[in-house]
Design an enzyme around this catalytic site. Structure first.
Site, PDB file in Angstrom:
ATOM      1  N   CYS A 182      -8.130  -2.639 -14.619  1.00 14.42           N
ATOM      2  CA  CYS A 182      -7.555  -1.806 -13.614  1.00 14.42           C
ATOM      3  C   CYS A 182      -6.345  -2.205 -12.993  1.00 14.42           C
ATOM      4  O   CYS A 182      -5.901  -1.541 -12.026  1.00 14.42           O
ATOM      5  CB  CYS A 182      -8.668  -1.206 -12.599  1.00 14.42           C
ATOM      6  SG  CYS A 182      -9.310  -2.513 -11.689  1.00 14.42           S
ATOM      7  N   HIS A 231       0.516  -1.152  -0.008  1.00 12.72           N
ATOM      8  CA  HIS A 231       0.118   0.174   0.249  1.00 12.72           C
ATOM      9  C   HIS A 231       0.795   1.262   0.066  1.00 12.72           C
ATOM     10  O   HIS A 231       0.367   2.374  -0.517  1.00 12.72           O
ATOM     11  CB  HIS A 231      -0.983   0.017   0.908  1.00 12.72           C
ATOM     12  CG  HIS A 231      -1.997  -1.230   0.838  1.00 12.72           C
ATOM     13  ND1 HIS A 231      -1.664  -2.294   1.624  1.00 12.72           N
ATOM     14  CD2 HIS A 231      -2.730  -1.473   0.017  1.00 12.72           C
ATOM     15  CE1 HIS A 231      -2.813  -3.195   1.310  1.00 12.72           C
ATOM     16  NE2 HIS A 231      -3.295  -2.882   0.161  1.00 12.72           N
TER      17      HIS A 231
HETATM   18  C1  PEP Z   1      -6.767  -5.670  -8.670  1.00 14.58           C
HETATM   19  O1  PEP Z   1      -6.709  -6.790  -7.792  1.00 14.58           O
HETATM   20  O2  PEP Z   1      -6.062  -6.087  -9.701  1.00 14.58           O
HETATM   21  C2  PEP Z   1      -7.009  -4.622  -8.254  1.00 14.58           C
HETATM   22  C3  PEP Z   1      -7.087  -3.481  -9.149  1.00 14.58           C
HETATM   23  O3  PEP Z   1      -7.175  -4.474  -6.789  1.00 14.58           O
HETATM   24  P1  PEP Z   1      -6.356  -4.287  -5.838  1.00 14.58           P
HETATM   25  O4  PEP Z   1      -4.760  -4.439  -6.297  1.00 14.58           O
HETATM   26  O5  PEP Z   1      -6.485  -2.949  -5.094  1.00 14.58           O
HETATM   27  O6  PEP Z   1      -6.238  -5.673  -5.141  1.00 14.58           O
END
Ligand code: PEP
Ligand code: MG
Length: 755
Positions: free
Chosen positions: A680, A367
């Site tokens: 994404c 994060h």
């Molecule tokens: C993913 O899992 O690709 C995503 C965009 O969510 P995160 O990285 O926040 O788990």
């Protein structure tokens, strides 16, 4: 103590006097070896200093031939002295010549000595040299004698670290402390940063090494240990988080060590030899760090880290110094170096002074990485031992693109990177010139480039990059940096400021995605065997609908009068989406009934992150207004490889048949029903991966702001029909790994598509 004249304390007192004399460095070293030899009743005492080119050189001796000084050298792995340097451990032998590593140096006259006892000269776990005593007769050196040598080696370490030896270094040589290091970690956030080291957890500088009154130092040590134990007990009992990454079980391990008798005994023994309490802690800590440098077992490394942490806390307890860097004393070009760091801690630093971040732990999807990317700070993660290889103020270069870190670079290396940074800035300038061009391929296919965001700091990038929309707003970062659960009004204010900052483009909010690796400090942590497969994301939302409801209500109110997109993370079944959708619609109806204006257009989407959806795609597409592929999680579940576990996360290739077929199926299902599908995850922002995604039908990719320029440049140079035709046969299933990536790269290079 056998064979010692006047005991260790007298020796230390003598050495302190020697240290204070206004003489040359060589004269001081010569005096020191005489004092040690005399006190330890040894015929020989010698000091070897390690040079940056990994050679150990004899710097002073009492007993060996004087002509050998500055003449005798050996490699780190050569002879007994080399062995001590390589292992960073003491070695005592009553029959030195019988040891397999013994190497005979005629110029020293060493053959006359049977017994040998040497200790590494350590600082922060790094070997700076070796201190040796030798005796003609067979002699068994006691534990206490070895301890005394280690203590005196500390004074020598101080002398080397202070730069005093610089005047007697042979031309062209340097001590290891000034050695350049090129380290490699994982690339976490793009960019090149040149600056000076700031330790996120500053080391305590122990200036006074020799005790005036040993009994008093023992008392100080005991008191500090007791105060430390009490403080840790209180923290464990309160179950509170004391800082980023410091959770309950870490504290419990630290508490266990704080009560460990062996550790305390070692500290007390070090004080008894005449060191101050601080110096004793530092000495024992240096041994721990030396072990840490050589330990490869991850479990044991973790424990040594805990022990190192504990020593830090004790040093801070003894000196009353702060545990975190003082933000006022930051240089203008600071590169933060930390073992680990939470997102909130990074946000506390002044962005304008930050040039980069280097982490021992923490990879691409951590994060702090997400926040660093938002701030545009280059980050390299997973750099083993970096905190002990640097000194505050050292020159350092971070290359977030390649994962390289240069410590104390040579002028040539520095010039090369400065040029790289200039080139990068020029390239960014070129991307800016592409900003207003339509986001279309060479053959006219529109591919929307959206932006991922998670903090307000991200938002100015939307206009800078001209992103089509915010394709993913990760709401959990707000929750993770807060000290308590954000109330509905706070959530409303955040969502409203996001929407206000982006008045002319859609924003896709993702509901709270916590659990697994995303931990809220104020929520009780569940002990789950498999957190990645556990109670997380929408599962928590559906089981605790009050949480989900309050979040949805805050979003719906913030989105009054405009289009609002909301998507749900980690949906595994159609029923879960139906349920979440029903809650959202219920909230929208409730607001309307109570006279609040709702969004003019509400779109509810599903994140495709769990493979089960792949076999119900038509139905999920029909039920949702849009899909967004979370490729980070989808890949971890498809390949059953924890995205945060370095041992396995690199074992599979995203550009491989199973992953690409799955991704293609999602894109095609959307096309068939004319529903938007974007992706994404991180892969959307990587050029070769983005090229593959465009080829298999993706017409929307959401990525970090810094990726939008490069991906747009790639899109403008791509003929979509051609790359699709090129990719189709590669997905026929015959690939055994690596081939698709190589072939696609070849395709792009031949056509001048910038990667
Ligand atoms: C993913 O899992 O690709 C995503 C965009 O969510 P995160 O990285 O926040 O788990
Ligand atoms: Mg995810």
């Amino acid at each position: 103590m056998r064979g010692s004249l006047g005991g260790p304390r007298l020796l230390l007192r003598r050495l302190r006097e020697v240290m204070a004399k206004p003489v040359s460095a060589q004269a001081r070293l010569d005096d020191i070896v005489v004092q040690i030899a005399f006190n330890m009743v040894a015929e020989v005492c010698s000091v070897y200093v390690l040079h940056a080119d990994s050679r150990l050189e004899l710097y002073a001796t009492e007993g060996l031939k004087r002509e050998a000084v500055h003449l005798t050298t050996m490699r780190v792995d050569e002879g007994l002295v080399g062995l001590i340097a390589a292992k960073a451990e003491p070695l005592a032998l009553s029959d030195a010549q019988g040891h397999p590593a013994f190497s005979y140096r005629p110029e020293t006259g060493e053959e006359a000595y049977q017994s040998f006892c040497g200790v590494p000269i350590l600082r922060g776990g790094n070997t700076l040299g070796v201190l040796v005593v030798q005796n003609k007769a067979r002699r068994i050196y006691s534990e206490e004698e070895i301890e005394v040598l280690q203590t005196t080696a500390m004074l020598l370490a101080e002398m080397i670290a202070s730069g005093e030896l610089q005047s007697i270094l042979p031309p062209g040589s340097d001590t290891v402390l000034n050695q350049s290091h090129a380290l490699r970690g994982v690339s976490v956030a793009e960019g090149v940063g040149l600056g000076h080291v700031v330790l996120h957890e500053p080391r305590v500088i122990v200036r006074k090494l020799v005790a005036e009154n040993v009994d008093k130092e023992v008392e100080r040590l005991d008191e500090a240990v007791q105060a430390l134990r009490d403080a840790i007990d209180r923290l464990v009992d309160r179950g509170e988080q004391v800082g980023p990454g410091e959770h309950r079980e870490v504290l419990q391990t630290v508490r266990m060590f704080a009560h460990d008798r062996g550790w305390l005994r070692r500290l007390r023994e070090a004080v008894m030899t005449g060191l101050t309490a601080e110096a004793a802690v530092e000495r024992v800590q240096s041994d721990t760090r030396a072990k840490l440098h050589r330990q490869t077992d991850p479990y044991l490394r973790e424990r040594l880290h805990d022990l190192d942490d504990l020593a830090n806390r004790l040093l801070h307890q003894l000196t009353g110094q702060e545990l975190v860097a003082s933000h006022d004393s930051m240089p203008d070009n600071a590169v933060l170096v930390a073992r680990s760091m939470g997102p909130a801690a990074l946000l506390d630093y002044d962005r304008h002074r930050l040039r980069g971040l280097v982490l021992e732990d923490g990879g691409l999807t951590s994060h702090v990485a997400i926040v660093a990317r938002a701030l545009g700070v280059p980050v390299v993660g997973d750099v083993a031992n970096v905190t002990s290889l640097v000194e505050p103020g050292d020159a350092i270069i971070v290359d977030g693109g390649t994962g390289e870190v240069q410590i104390r670079p040579t002028v040539e290396v520095e010039a090369a990177y400065a040029e790289k940074a200039r080139l990068r800035a020029r390239r960014q300038e070129q991307y800016r010139t592409l900003r207003d061009l339509p986001s279309r391929s060479r053959d006219g296919v529109a591919v929307d480039l959206h932006m991922n965001a998670g903090v307000l700091l991200d938002l100015p990038h939307v206009t800078e990059t001209n992103a089509a929309s915010i394709g993913l707003f990760r709401t959990e970062l707000l929750f993770m940096v807060a000290s308590r659960f954000p109330r509905a009004t706070q959530q409303y204010a955040l969502y409203k400021s996001v929407l206000d900052a982006v008045p002319d483009r859609p924003v896709t909010f993702r509901t709270l995605d916590i659990g697994g690796d995303k931990i809220l400090p104020y929520m009780p942590r569940l002990e789950e065997e498999n957190p990645a497969l556990g109670w997380r994301a929408i599962r928590i939302g559906l089981d605790r609908p009050a949480l989900l409801r309050s979040q949805l209500r805050a979003m719906l109110r913030a989105g009054a009068g405009r289009e609002l997109r909301i998507m749900f993370p980690m949906v595994a079944t159609l029923a879960e989406f139906d349920e979440a959708r029903a809650i959202a619609l219920h909230e929208a109806a409730w607001l309307q009934r109570h006279g609040h204006e709702g969004p003019s257009d509400l779109k509810l989407g599903v994140m495709v992150e769990v493979p089960s959806l792949l076999w119900q795609l038509d139905e999920i597409v029909a039920a949702a207004d849009f899909l967004s592929v979370g490729s980070n999680d989808l890949a971890q579940y498809i390949f059953a490889a924890d995205r945060d576990n370095k041992r396995v996360s690199g074992r599979f290739d995203l550009l491989s048949v199973p992953m690409l077929r799955a991704l293609a199926a999602v894109a095609q299902a959307g096309i068939a029903q004319n529903k938007p599908v974007t992706l994404c995850g991180e892969m959307g922002g990587k050029p070769l991966e983005a090229l593959a995604l465009i080829a298999i039908g993706y017409r929307g990719l959401s990525m970090a702001p810094s990726s939008i320029g490069p991906i747009k440049a790639l899109l403008l140079a791509t003929d979509v029909a051609e790359v699709s035709a090129f990719m189709a046969p590669l997905l026929d299933g015959r690939d055994r790994g690596g081939a698709i990536r190589d072939k696609l790269r070849g395709f792009a290079e031949e056509r001048g598509i910038p990667l």
